[in-house]
Write a protein that holds these residues in place. Sequence first.
Motif, PDB file in Angstrom:
ATOM      1  N   GLU A   1      -9.598  -4.590  10.799  1.00 27.04           N
ATOM      2  CA  GLU A   1     -10.395  -4.025  11.882  1.00 27.04           C
ATOM      3  C   GLU A   1     -10.237  -4.312  13.313  1.00 27.04           C
TER       4      GLU A   1
ATOM      5  N   THR B   1     -14.888  -9.917   3.050  1.00 25.12           N
ATOM      6  CA  THR B   1     -16.078  -9.117   2.997  1.00 25.12           C
ATOM      7  C   THR B   1     -15.927  -7.904   4.049  1.00 25.12           C
ATOM      8  N   ARG B   2     -15.034  -8.108   5.172  1.00 24.62           N
ATOM      9  CA  ARG B   2     -15.182  -6.781   5.750  1.00 24.62           C
ATOM     10  C   ARG B   2     -13.887  -6.599   6.470  1.00 24.62           C
ATOM     11  N   GLU B   3     -12.802  -7.112   5.879  1.00 28.47           N
ATOM     12  CA  GLU B   3     -11.536  -6.914   6.308  1.00 28.47           C
ATOM     13  C   GLU B   3     -11.194  -6.920   7.731  1.00 28.47           C
ATOM     14  N   ALA B   4     -11.785  -8.026   8.247  1.00 23.47           N
ATOM     15  CA  ALA B   4     -11.821  -8.345   9.644  1.00 23.47           C
ATOM     16  C   ALA B   4     -10.617  -8.306  10.545  1.00 23.47           C
TER      17      ALA B   4
ATOM     18  N   LEU C   1     -15.105 -13.441   6.504  1.00 24.02           N
ATOM     19  CA  LEU C   1     -15.129 -12.210   7.114  1.00 24.02           C
ATOM     20  C   LEU C   1     -14.147 -11.276   6.610  1.00 24.02           C
TER      21      LEU C   1
END
Length: 126
Positions: free
Chosen positions: A55, A49-52, A46
């Motif tokens: 975020e 892919t999404r810089e969790a 994560l």
Amino acid sequence: MTSAMYIASFAWFLIVFGYTRRKNLFQHIPLVLAGICCDILLVLYLQFTREAVQEALEFDRSVYEQIHIWTSTVALLLYFPVIYFGSSLKKDLDNPELRVKHRRVALTALTFRTIGFLFMFSMWES
Ligand code: HEM
């Protein structure tokens, strides 16, 4: 449910099932380690892919989502002492101090992971 949610649910199930097999080392250790590995790999995935993490740190999420993020983070950090005390206990099964330390930290991690797991469903967009 997203594929990440399925993987997180599978990881939680492995840890809970491993917990129920705590009297049998040959089942307990592989089951919980598999669950912990799934959790760690999922966070890394994560992150890429999404810089969790970035975020999560933005704090513009609902209270439920923030509970999910913070309880899951605490559980993830606790996995390291869980593994440390668990491996030490494996080498010295008659040590009552290690047993208590492993039990305390492992049950705390499981509690946080379970709260995080339940609040994960607040992110479910059908
Ligand atoms: C979140 C994951 C885990 C949970 C919830 C958990 C929980 C527990 C609990 C409640 C016990 C029983 C303690 C007692 O006798 O009072 C136990 C035993 C044990 N656990 Fe874990 N554990 C976890 C991960 C691990 C890991 C990663 C290892 C090793 C690397 C490990 C190794 C052991 C050993 C050696 C015992 C003693 C089993 C016996 O008495 O024969 N555990 N665990």
